[in-house]
Write an enzyme that holds these catalytic residues in place. Structure first.
Site, PDB file in Angstrom:
ATOM      1  N   LYS A 181      12.133   0.009  12.747  1.00 49.76           N
ATOM      2  CA  LYS A 181      11.645   0.691  11.625  1.00 49.76           C
ATOM      3  C   LYS A 181      11.756   2.227  11.599  1.00 49.76           C
ATOM      4  O   LYS A 181      12.044   2.742  12.670  1.00 49.76           O
ATOM      5  CB  LYS A 181       9.893   0.449  11.312  1.00 49.76           C
ATOM      6  CG  LYS A 181       9.852  -0.863  11.339  1.00 49.76           C
ATOM      7  CD  LYS A 181      10.152  -1.779   9.981  1.00 49.76           C
ATOM      8  CE  LYS A 181      10.181  -3.153  10.141  1.00 49.76           C
ATOM      9  NZ  LYS A 181       9.243  -4.155  10.117  1.00 49.76           N
TER      10      LYS A 181
HETATM   11  C1  LIG Z   1       8.330  -5.324  10.010  1.00 44.19           C
HETATM   12  C2  LIG Z   1       7.767  -5.798   8.778  1.00 44.19           C
HETATM   13  C3  LIG Z   1       6.553  -6.449   8.958  1.00 44.19           C
HETATM   14  C4  LIG Z   1       5.671  -6.770  10.265  1.00 44.19           C
HETATM   15  O1  LIG Z   1       5.630  -5.488  11.163  1.00 44.19           O
HETATM   16  P1  LIG Z   1       5.089  -5.611  12.689  1.00 44.19           P
HETATM   17  O2  LIG Z   1       4.777  -4.297  13.069  1.00 44.19           O
HETATM   18  O3  LIG Z   1       6.601  -6.202  13.475  1.00 44.19           O
HETATM   19  O4  LIG Z   1       4.038  -6.712  12.809  1.00 44.19           O
HETATM   20  C5  LIG Z   1       5.796  -6.793   7.611  1.00 44.19           C
HETATM   21  N1  LIG Z   1       6.547  -6.719   6.752  1.00 44.19           N
HETATM   22  C6  LIG Z   1       7.542  -6.267   6.540  1.00 44.19           C
HETATM   23  C7  LIG Z   1       8.303  -6.465   5.141  1.00 44.19           C
HETATM   24  C8  LIG Z   1       8.405  -5.900   7.767  1.00 44.19           C
HETATM   25  O5  LIG Z   1       9.922  -5.775   7.577  1.00 44.19           O
END
Ligand SMILES: *Cc1c(COP(=O)(O)O)cnc(C)c1O
Length: 380
Positions: A181
């Site tokens: 991210k």
């Molecule tokens: C990465 C992501 C998540 C989940 O995030 P985590 O921190 O890995 O649990 C949820 N929704 C979207 C759209 C994502 O890209």
């Protein structure tokens, strides 16, 4: 051809971030403590929300959300099928029914109309996604939602603004700080909200149902008299992780600025390249893109999307796939009766999307390599 492999992403970590993590390790307090407090304050500063609650992941946040809102059998939760599967998994694990809103073919975002078409008297929650870092139509969706809670899936959206305000301000949302991210803690997540009760519920659910963190702000330690108010999970973030993210929060404009420069340059370089089609910008409202992902649809009839990705890999260019629609994955097909044909726009994109390399440390020369490799692959 490039001599070294270009990954599709790389975290934006500087020496000062490493020093901050080492500082936590030397401090003697390594789980959630003072750095969690700072992390939450930084996030509130960025979004303008009253409360932030640090979590071990956005998925943990989705799990807590189902519990905090008492969502269970007989309840319906509206979300896109083109999302990270964890949201859908948490809905199903809560015993509730996912209802998939169709997306706009060119932005991958659910719309007020597609959400409205999913609402029934059993709808308890709506979780739209700010896909790739653009913003969904917040006002439009909140208007059709009426009294039904809307929780922003802002996993792609740290630094995304809608009509001049950060997304989730005036509302509630979940962020992810997973390794890929825009801001990363390695793993991590957070709720932001203006709703004091929801923030309190998250604090209770994330730490055994005690109603306090391991680190109590006033005691500078754990309040020893805390007792279980209701059984809860253990979804706290460590201070090493919080410290890693704090520096990136402070550099957010710079980080997303570099992403934006590269993304706009991709749009120029890919103009007129037949066989790949970038997403389009949502229209009808003002927003600022966080450019979490740069997605193209592989539209050539010479090869499949997977073949396209493999051929780029053979040329040392990494790519990603965000995401395969949930409703056509094994469990959802076989156990829940979903099938191809139900969501044409979602399926069109699920079969064709591909995320190109995009990260702040990427150079224009790296980007030229990507575009050159794409042209070669499409010409083969
Ligand atoms: C990465 C992501 C998540 C989940 O995030 P985590 O921190 O890995 O649990 C949820 N929704 C979207 C759209 C994502 O890209």
């Amino acid at each position: 051809m490039r001599s070294d492999f270009l990954p599709f992403t790389r975290p934006c970590i500087e020496e000062s971030d490493i020093d901050a993590v080492v500082g936590v390790l030397r401090s003697g307090w390594i789980t959630n403590g003072p750095k969690n407090v700072e992390f939450e304050e930084e996030l509130c500063r960025i979004t303008g929300n009253k409360y932030a609650v640090a979590l071990s992941s956005a998925t943990a946040g989705m799990h807590i959300l189902m519990k905090a809102l008492k969502i269970g059998p007989g309840d319906e939760v509206v979300t896109p099928s083109l999302t990270w599967v964890s949201t859908v998994n948490m809905i199903v694990l809560a015993g509730a029914t996912p209802v998939f809103a169709e997306i706009d073919r060119n932005t991958l975002m659910v719309t007020p109309e597609s959400v409205k078409a999913c609402l029934t008297p059993r709808t308890r929650l709506i979780i739209p996604v700010h896909y790739a870092g653009a913003s969904f139509d917040v006002d439009g969706i909140c208007e059709v939602a009426g009294d039904i809670p809307v929780i922003h899936d802002a996993a792609h959206a740290v630094g995304t603004y809608y009509k001049g305000r950060h997304v989730c301000s005036n509302g509630s949302g979940l962020f992810s700080f997973h390794a890929i991210k825009n801001v990363t803690a390695g793993e991590g997540g957070a709720l932001v909200t203006d709703d004091e009760e929801l923030a309190k519920a998250f604090r209770r659910w994330k730490f055994h149902g005690l109603g306090v963190d391991a680190f109590d702000r006033n005691n500078r330690g754990r309040a020893p008299q805390a007792e279980v108010q209701e059984p809860g999970f253990k979804y706290n973030l460590t201070d090493m992780q919080a410290a890693l993210a704090i520096g990136q929060f402070r550099r957010l404009e710079e980080i997303n600025g570099k992403r934006e420069k590269l993304a706009l340059r991709y749009l120029e370089l890919l103009k007129g390249v037949e066989g790949v089609e970038p997403l389009k910008m949502p229209s009808g409202y003002d927003f600022k893109h966080a450019w979490h992902l740069f997605i193209v649809r592989v539209t050539t009839d010479k090869m499949t999307r997977i073949e396209f990705m493999d051929k780029l890999k053979a040329k040392n260019i990494g790519t990603g796939l965000h995401f395969v629609a949930a409703h056509i994955q094994k469990y959802y097909r076989e156990k829940m009766g979903f099938q191809r044909g139900m969501l044409p726009e979602t399926e069109y994109n699920s079969d064709r999307i591909c995320s190109l390399p995009l990260f702040p440390g990427m150079t224009f020369a790296d980007q030229d390599d990507v575009v050159q490799a794409i042209k070669e692959v499409l010409a083969e």
